[in-house]
Write an enzyme that holds these catalytic residues in place. Structure first.
Site, PDB file in Angstrom:
ATOM      1  N   CYS A 141       0.981  -1.319  -0.122  1.00  0.00           N
ATOM      2  CA  CYS A 141      -0.100   0.029  -0.112  1.00  0.00           C
ATOM      3  C   CYS A 141       0.869   1.278  -0.006  1.00  0.00           C
ATOM      4  O   CYS A 141       1.412   1.722  -0.979  1.00  0.00           O
ATOM      5  CB  CYS A 141      -0.957   0.013   1.249  1.00  0.00           C
ATOM      6  SG  CYS A 141      -2.169   1.253   0.831  1.00  0.00           S
ATOM      7  N   HIS A 196      -3.787  -5.267   0.615  1.00  0.00           N
ATOM      8  CA  HIS A 196      -3.130  -5.665   1.941  1.00  0.00           C
ATOM      9  C   HIS A 196      -2.979  -7.285   2.422  1.00  0.00           C
ATOM     10  O   HIS A 196      -4.003  -7.593   2.739  1.00  0.00           O
ATOM     11  CB  HIS A 196      -3.803  -4.822   3.114  1.00  0.00           C
ATOM     12  CG  HIS A 196      -3.688  -3.497   3.215  1.00  0.00           C
ATOM     13  ND1 HIS A 196      -2.825  -2.770   4.018  1.00  0.00           N
ATOM     14  CD2 HIS A 196      -4.211  -2.275   2.540  1.00  0.00           C
ATOM     15  CE1 HIS A 196      -2.699  -1.503   3.918  1.00  0.00           C
ATOM     16  NE2 HIS A 196      -3.617  -1.209   2.975  1.00  0.00           N
ATOM     17  N   GLU A 212      -1.765  -8.378   4.685  1.00  0.00           N
ATOM     18  CA  GLU A 212      -1.717  -8.562   6.085  1.00  0.00           C
ATOM     19  C   GLU A 212      -3.054  -8.411   6.589  1.00  0.00           C
ATOM     20  O   GLU A 212      -3.418  -8.850   7.963  1.00  0.00           O
ATOM     21  CB  GLU A 212      -0.839  -7.754   6.846  1.00  0.00           C
ATOM     22  CG  GLU A 212      -1.464  -6.342   7.101  1.00  0.00           C
ATOM     23  CD  GLU A 212      -1.251  -5.511   5.694  1.00  0.00           C
ATOM     24  OE1 GLU A 212      -1.437  -4.152   5.944  1.00  0.00           O
ATOM     25  OE2 GLU A 212      -1.073  -6.018   4.753  1.00  0.00           O
TER      26      GLU A 212
END
Length: 239
Positions: free
Chosen positions: A97, A187, A189
């Protein structure tokens, strides 16, 4: 190639409301990587912590942020210098990002606010033709779900970068800069719970933009492939 360490170059921290429920970014990444947090060296770059010299024997993940690349904050500009040095060494770097945008910016691309506004929620990512021969993406599904939240984007990739994936909203979802350097706008994560928490934290802004937060929350789904991509980036390396 055996690597000596893994750095997480942290470029921001979630708002307190998110940290209270889900923890901080190092916990999110440690969970996504399936490894204890104490095996990752955390560098809080946004807090002014000193960057270690880049090293071809050390992998680095550059996180997302609640800042904007175009703000040209001193810590961010210093990290841009670090990225250029790391690229000169072919050091392994994975940007996420803000990290994705900063890598593109540091290497000669253009970053700015997306003309179509915010991209947020569980969205479909489509691989492009060049991904077929990419060492990290070869054999991957041609499309997959990923979690996204961003206002700024890579408007123009840097010279020599290969665009490997896109979404309906954003043409530059994965960029390859060199043999060991890659970045994602999405993302890897984020869990579905974190994605939902981020949407809830943006409810007022989403209403102002004419978006439907409830519809976005309803559409949040599992997105396993991006986390696997992050793990595969490190899979052939012993850290």
């Amino acid at each position: 190639m055996s690597l000596s360490a893994l750095f997480l170059l942290q470029t921001g921290s979630p708002p307190q409301s998110l940290r209270t429920t889900y923890g901080d970014l190092p916990e999110w990444f440690a969970s996504a990587l399936g490894r204890p947090a104490d095996t990752i060296r955390i560098i809080r770059v946004f807090d002014g912590e000193r960057l270690p010299p880049p090293d071809a024997g050390t992998a680095a993940i550059i996180t997302g942020s609640w800042s904007m690349v175009t703000d040209r904050e001193p810590w961010s500009e210093a990290l841009g210098d670090w990225i250029r040095e790391a690229m000169a060494l072919d050091a392994p770097v994975f940007g996420v990002c803000y990290g994705h945008q900063l890598m593109a910016d540091a290497l000669g691309g253009q970053v700015d606010f997306h003309p179509g506004g915010r991209e947020i929620g569980s969205q479909t990512i489509s691989l492009l033709a060049d991904a077929v021969e990419d060492p990290l993406l070869a054999g991957s599904p041609r499309s997959f779900t990923a979690q996204l939240t961003h206002l700024q984007t890579v408007i123009a990739p840097p010279p020599g970068a290969r665009v490997l994936a896109r979404s309906e909203h954003d043409a530059h979802q994965i960029l390859r800069y060199g043999p060991n350097a890659i970045s994602t706008q999405f993302h890897p994560e984020f869990t579905p719970e974190i994605m939902a928490g981020v949407i809830r934290s943006r409810i007022d802004a989403l209403h102002q933009e004419g978006r439907d937060p409830e519809a976005l929350l309803t559409s949040v789904q599992e997105a396993p492939f991006p986390g696997q991509l992050l793990r595969d980036f490190l899979a052939s390396r012993t850290i």
